[in-house]
Design an enzyme around this catalytic site. Structure first.
Site, short mmCIF file in Angstrom:
data_model
loop_
_atom_site.label_atom_id
_atom_site.label_comp_id
_atom_site.label_asym_id
_atom_site.label_seq_id
_atom_site.Cartn_x
_atom_site.Cartn_y
_atom_site.Cartn_z
N HIS A 166 -10.00 -2.36 7.13
CA HIS A 166 -9.47 -1.16 6.47
C HIS A 166 -9.74 -1.24 4.97
O HIS A 166 -10.21 -2.25 4.45
CB HIS A 166 -7.98 -1.02 6.76
CG HIS A 166 -7.47 0.37 6.66
ND1 HIS A 166 -6.39 0.73 5.87
CD2 HIS A 166 -7.89 1.52 7.24
CE1 HIS A 166 -6.17 2.02 5.99
NE2 HIS A 166 -7.06 2.53 6.81
N HIS B 197 -1.34 11.07 -1.18
CA HIS B 197 -0.91 10.08 -2.17
C HIS B 197 -0.33 10.79 -3.39
O HIS B 197 -0.52 11.99 -3.58
CB HIS B 197 -2.09 9.22 -2.60
CG HIS B 197 -2.67 8.40 -1.49
ND1 HIS B 197 -3.91 7.80 -1.58
CD2 HIS B 197 -2.19 8.08 -0.27
CE1 HIS B 197 -4.16 7.13 -0.47
NE2 HIS B 197 -3.12 7.30 0.35
N HIS C 198 2.28 8.56 5.06
CA HIS C 198 1.36 9.64 5.44
C HIS C 198 1.93 10.49 6.58
O HIS C 198 1.65 11.69 6.68
CB HIS C 198 0.00 9.07 5.85
CG HIS C 198 -0.91 8.77 4.70
ND1 HIS C 198 -1.29 9.72 3.78
CD2 HIS C 198 -1.53 7.62 4.33
CE1 HIS C 198 -2.11 9.17 2.90
NE2 HIS C 198 -2.27 7.90 3.20
N ASP D 181 0.84 -1.20 0.00
CA ASP D 181 0.00 0.00 0.00
C ASP D 181 0.88 1.25 0.00
O ASP D 181 1.70 1.45 0.89
CB ASP D 181 -0.90 0.00 1.23
CG ASP D 181 -2.08 0.95 1.10
OD1 ASP D 181 -1.89 2.09 0.61
OD2 ASP D 181 -3.20 0.56 1.47
N ASP E 123 2.09 2.59 3.54
CA ASP E 123 1.25 3.77 3.29
C ASP E 123 1.11 4.65 4.53
O ASP E 123 1.27 5.87 4.46
CB ASP E 123 -0.13 3.30 2.83
CG ASP E 123 -1.13 4.43 2.70
OD1 ASP E 123 -1.02 5.22 1.74
OD2 ASP E 123 -2.03 4.53 3.55
N SER F 119 -7.07 4.40 -1.11
CA SER F 119 -6.94 2.95 -1.03
C SER F 119 -8.28 2.23 -1.11
O SER F 119 -8.30 1.00 -1.25
CB SER F 119 -6.22 2.55 0.26
OG SER F 119 -4.90 3.02 0.25
N SER G 41 -8.09 -1.48 2.02
CA SER G 41 -7.56 -2.47 1.06
C SER G 41 -8.15 -3.86 1.27
O SER G 41 -8.71 -4.45 0.34
CB SER G 41 -6.04 -2.50 1.12
OG SER G 41 -5.49 -1.25 0.78
#
EC number: 3.1.3.1
Length: 517
Positions: free
Chosen positions: A191, A473, A356, A84, A352, A128, A193
């Site tokens: 979550h 992203h 962030h 991710d 990911d 995502s 994904s």
């Protein structure tokens, strides 16, 4: 007479300014490609100074390509690994992290590679949620939605209730064909994904009934939150393996003090009651002790929310969470008891999350952990019958810059300095929460990044150019790496939603074109 603007447009301004002085490089060239102080390489590889070294390496690769035989057998098993937020810059920096720019992550050894276009129906840069719909369900959708088509906008409760808007994943296609299916993640199992495997929601945040009911009010009647869909949904209730974090969405506080449900339910207890063969584990030790041949369905929830970063696990002497590699191994052990084969989704989700937070050191370590999990999967499976695909859902604004020497610390400062005379780090972000750590808003000057007290800490923040609460992203294409039956389909540049269709083709599942037609 041609205007000055015309000559600038043709890139001939150096001639106009007379910058091309005989025997001296133009000023703009020197600025773009400066003469840096000579420094010895910190790591040397014998022969690199010669052309023979590079010619030989190139010939070796060509021979390997010529000798490779395409595998057009039906894939018994299909495994999709997702890093991710694992953009191409992350891969490049991760090679330095694991020991050298010339090295490869395990999946970079795969024979076929391609590029996936990640935009969603309504956004140039996706999240995502909509990307999970794309690479799992084969349909591009709107930002923030999961398992639904683009008729559903984020937060549209009524459109979510319309089941004609629901789209199903490669996991369901595999189970409909008699295979088993499972998921593994380092994030919450509810979550964005992993939810793409089994859920249909208009908002990725509707992980439990409390947030769903607050958002939809009276319209929430009849709608299922993501956690309920995992335990009782059409797809979730049939998954054989579910491993990750996120206990809080499965319990009301009376059953687990950190629970976030408000309906009094204990979904873990409900899962166990569905079948005597259902097994629930919540620690690394319990997971490793699971006997695959005696387990019907396996649910593992190892943390309240997302699982801890690997580096945090290493630093905690009381850690009871499994690694991504360990979860992947146990998932395959359980799934391979199925005679008809399986589909497995594995997510390295905290690449990911660390990006962030502009924590580049952690992001690269999590990338290395994904590489270990892929290597373990390849060791446990037969490449003649198992298709493994590794990709990402989107990139980040992360970049690798400067002209640092080979073998130098990828987390260190570049050799050159900024115009303000201060050093800069080779790794940085276009935006994020670390802006004020590196820029003094009172003096309007950059801080010397090498003088900050957190330099070297594993949770160090790296510089960001625009102040945001969370780094965003990125929108560029991401890599796709494939090995096994029909892996050669994954070359070229293609839409992200093509990925599950190509995997389904190889395994002869789903309603589309298949290798068995």
């Amino acid at each position: 007479m041609l205007s000055l603007k015309f000559w600038i447009g043709l890139g001939l301004l150096t001639v106009v300014w007379g910058a091309a002085v005989p025997g001296k490089a133009p000023v703009d060239e020197e600025r773009m490609h400066p003469h840096l102080p000579t420094s010895p390489r910190l790591r040397t590889i014998s022969g690199e100074e010669t052309q023979e070294f590079w010619h030989s390496a190139s010939k070796k690769l060509i021979r390997e390509k010529l000798e490779f035989v395409r595998n057009t057998k039906k894939a018994k098993n299909i495994i999709l690994f997702l890093g991710d937020g694992m953009g191409l810059a992350t891969l490049a920096a991760a090679r330095s992290y694991i020991g050298g720019e010339e090295l490869k992550l395990s999946f970079e050894e795969f024979p076929f590679t391609g590029l996936s276009k990640t935009y969603s129906v309504d956004k140039i840069v996706p999240d995502s949620a909509c990307t999970s719909t794309s690479y799992l369900c084969g349909v591009k959708a709107n930002y923030g939605t999961i398992g639904v088509n683009a008729h559903v906008k984020r937060g549209d409760c009524a459109a979510m209730a319309n089941e004609t808007n629901h789209v199903f994943s490669l996991g369901k296609w595999a189970m409909d064909a008699g295979k088993a299916a499972g998921l593994v993640t380092t994030t919450r199992v509810t979550h964005a994904s992993p939810s793409g495997v089994y859920a249909h929601v208009a908002d990725r945040e509707w992980e439990n009934n409390a947030v769903l009911e607050e958002a939809c009010g009276e319209l929430s009647e009849g709608l299922q939150d993501i956690a309920v869909q995992l335990i009782h949904g059409e797809v979730g209730s049939k998954l054989k393996v579910m491993l990750g974090g996120g206990k809080r969405s499965f319990y009301s506080p009376e059953h687990y003090d950190k629970g976030r449900r408000t309906d009094g339910r204990n979904l873990v207890e409900e899962f166990e009651a569905l079948d005597a063969g259902n097994t629930f584990v919540k620690t690394q030790k319990k997971l490793l002790n699971v006997n695959a041949t005696e387990t019907g369905r396996l649910l593992g929830l190892f943390s309240k929310s997302h699982m801890h970063y690997h580096l945090e696990q290493l630093a905690d002497p009381d850690n009871n969470e499994p690694s991504l590699e360990q979860m992947t191994q146990k998932a395959i052990e359980v799934l391979e008891t199925e005679d008809q084969g399986y589909f497995l989704f594995v997510e390295g989700g905290k690449i990911d999350i660390s990006h962030h937070d502009t924590m580049a050191r952690i992001a690269l370590d999590e990338t290395a952990e994904l590489s270990k999990a892929v290597k373990k999967a390849r060791e446990m499976t037969n490449p003649e019958e198992t298709l493994i695909v590794v990709t990402s859902d989107h990139s980040h604004t992360f970049s690798v810059s400067g002209y640092q020497p080979r073998g130098s610390d990828i987390f260190g400062a570049a050799k050159a300095k900024g115009k303000d005379g201060k050093p800069y780090l080779a790794l940085s972000y276009a935006n994020g929460k670390s802006f004020q750590d590196y820029y003094n808003t009172e003096t309007h000057e950059r801080e010397d990044p090498t003088s900050l007290p957190t330099i070297g800490d594993f949770d160090q923040l790296f510089p960001a150019m625009v102040p945001l609460e969370s780094e965003t992203h990125g929108g560029e294409d991401v890599g796709v790496f494939a090995s096994g039956p029909w892996a050669h389909l994954f070359t070229g540049v293609y839409e992200q939603n093509t990925i599950p269709h190509m995997m389904a083709f190889a395994a002869c599942v789903g309603d589309g074109l298949t290798a068995c037609d």
